[in-house]
Design an enzyme around this catalytic site. Structure first.
Site, PDB file in Angstrom:
ATOM      1  N   ARG A 101      90.573  31.886 -34.926  1.00 21.67           N
ATOM      2  CA  ARG A 101      89.839  31.250 -36.024  1.00 21.67           C
ATOM      3  C   ARG A 101      90.786  30.623 -37.033  1.00 21.67           C
ATOM      4  O   ARG A 101      91.831  31.205 -37.344  1.00 21.67           O
ATOM      5  CB  ARG A 101      88.970  32.288 -36.750  1.00 21.67           C
TER       6      ARG A 101
ATOM      7  N   GLU B 277      85.614  52.673 -38.042  1.00 19.77           N
ATOM      8  CA  GLU B 277      84.291  52.192 -38.451  1.00 19.77           C
ATOM      9  C   GLU B 277      83.175  53.054 -37.869  1.00 19.77           C
ATOM     10  O   GLU B 277      82.160  53.281 -38.503  1.00 19.77           O
ATOM     11  CB  GLU B 277      84.130  50.720 -38.034  1.00 19.77           C
TER      12      GLU B 277
END
Ligand code: ADP
Length: 398
Positions: A241, A384
């Site tokens: 990205r 997470e």
């Protein structure tokens, strides 16, 4: 209490079954290529051999069913019956402005999530499919949604507004949301514990550097700014990205190359970043190796990457009027001592010095700054799934 944590992507599903008595992972695994030829489920039960199931997974219903079967499998399972699973915690990517914390999933929540799908068309629909599959296969088992965006809902307006005509914010909710919130929350909390300071009186800058990357300013336990924006494209240079680019360069390129919006989107998300600059790979290990072999573009990709992280750290030290600790986490942040060194070399003005021995350690939470470093620097492995399981337990206990 046993909590199943699910992270549903468009063609994948990651899971962990966590025993909340001692927060141990009973089993974890990954379904890949759901709906694509060559599907497989890699299942890793604690204390037993890993196994790969290669039955075709037509959709997420089939994938969830295979995960259930693996968890109770006589040879590879870790529970006798799926009835032992007390709750399911789902990672949900986009909670928009609706969700500032984790929630029990109800019909009203699902309707709100459908609305958020417009903001994250690649992610939220898969999350919703996973939720529906669990409802079907485990009716009555409570499901909880934990959002990547929720932690950043404390950002003030000055951090989240884009300088576009205000009507687009009102009409389309175009603003900065931020992502990786579950990770930034976890490592900033852990950092306060390591510093032996109250979380609500600590300023940390957390650098989640993986395939996707973001930096977050956490002041007194709250995210006040982060580098990702309306989508996970903004901010740092990432694996594939682009991060921040002058928007006018995008429209210019679209005209020059006669590109559709979708084609441009694909270039920015899939063909840019360190892959785009280096032409070598999106994997930082490959790029570091190429750079060591003298590949100049690989070296340039690493330079651009590290410089941008360092600039953001400087910006957030200013935004918080100081910083107690800088935290590195995720694949690259946890494992690449050289990346941490290059970034920290820019931060002499913060009085940062690294301890090269501690910086070379791997796989555990560790302070890597030298004793005379004015700002402390920590490496903290993110988790997470554990945060999702903890939130799930907490909501159920209520
Ligand atoms: P994701 O964003 O997909 O969850 P991860 O947090 O797993 O990604 O990070 C993946 C990135 O971490 C890859 O680019 C990989 O090259 C990088 N990485 C992992 N280990 C190392 C290492 N030892 N040295 C350099 N980079 C590493």
């Amino acid at each position: 209490m046993k909590v199943l944590v699910l992270n549903c992507g468009s063609s994948s599903l990651k899971y962990q079954l966590i025993n909340m008595e001692d927060e141990s992972v009973l089993a974890k695994g990954l379904c890949e290529r759901i709906g694509i030829e060559g599907s497989q489920l890699k299942h890793e039960p604690e204390g037993k051999d890993k196994v790969v199931f290669t039955d075709y997974m037509e959709d997420h219903d089939v994938a969830v069913k295979m995960v259930m079967d693996a968890l109770v499998d006589p040879n590879h399972g870790v529970v006798v019956s799926v009835k032992e699973i007390d709750a399911i915690g789902h990672r949900v990517v986009h909670g928009g402005e609706e969700f500032a914390s984790s929630v029990v999933i109800t019909d009203a929540v699902k309707a709100a999530l459908e609305k958020c799908s417009e903001l994250a068309p690649l992610h939220n629909p898969a999350n919703l499919i996973g939720i529906a599959a669990c409802e079907k296969l485990m009716p009555g088992v409570p499901q909880i949604g934990v959002f990547d965006t929720a932690f950043h809902q404390t950002m003030p307006e000055r951090a989240y507004l884009y300088a576009l005509p205000y009507e687009y914010y009102e009409k389309y909710k175009i603003r900065r949301y931020g992502f990786h919130g579950t990770s930034h929350r976890f490592v900033s909390e852990e950092a306060a514990k390591m510093l032996d300071r109250p979380y609500d009186q600590t300023k940390t800058i957390t650098c989640h550097l993986g395939n996707g990357g973001s930096v977050c300013a956490v002041r007194n336990g709250k995210s006040i700014d982060t580098t990702m924006g309306f989508t996970p494209l903004e901010g740092l240079v990432m694996g594939t990205r682009a991060g921040d680019v002058d928007a006018a360069a995008i429209t210019y390129l679209m005209q020059k190359e006669n590109l559709t919006a979708q084609e441009m989107d694909n270039i920015l998300n899939k063909k840019s970043g360190v892959l785009g600059i280096s032409g070598v790979s999106s994997d930082f290990r490959d790029i570091e190796a190429a750079s060591d072999d003298g590949n100049e573009r690989a070296g340039a990709a690493l330079d651009v990457f590290a410089y941008k992280v360092a600039k953001r750290i400087g910006a957030y030290a200013a935004a918080m009027n100081g910083v107690d600790a800088i935290v590195f986490t995720a694949g690259l942040g946890e494992n690449s001592a050289s990346t941490r060194t290059v970034i920290c070399n820019y931060l002499g003005y913060l009085g940062i010095h690294l301890d090269s021995y501690h910086n070379s350690l791997r796989g555990k939470a560790v302070e890597i700054s030298a004793p005379d470093s004015r700002v402390r620097v920590l490496v903290i492995p993110t988790n997470e799934e554990l945060v999702i399981a903890r939130d799930t337990k907490e909501l159920l206990d209520k």
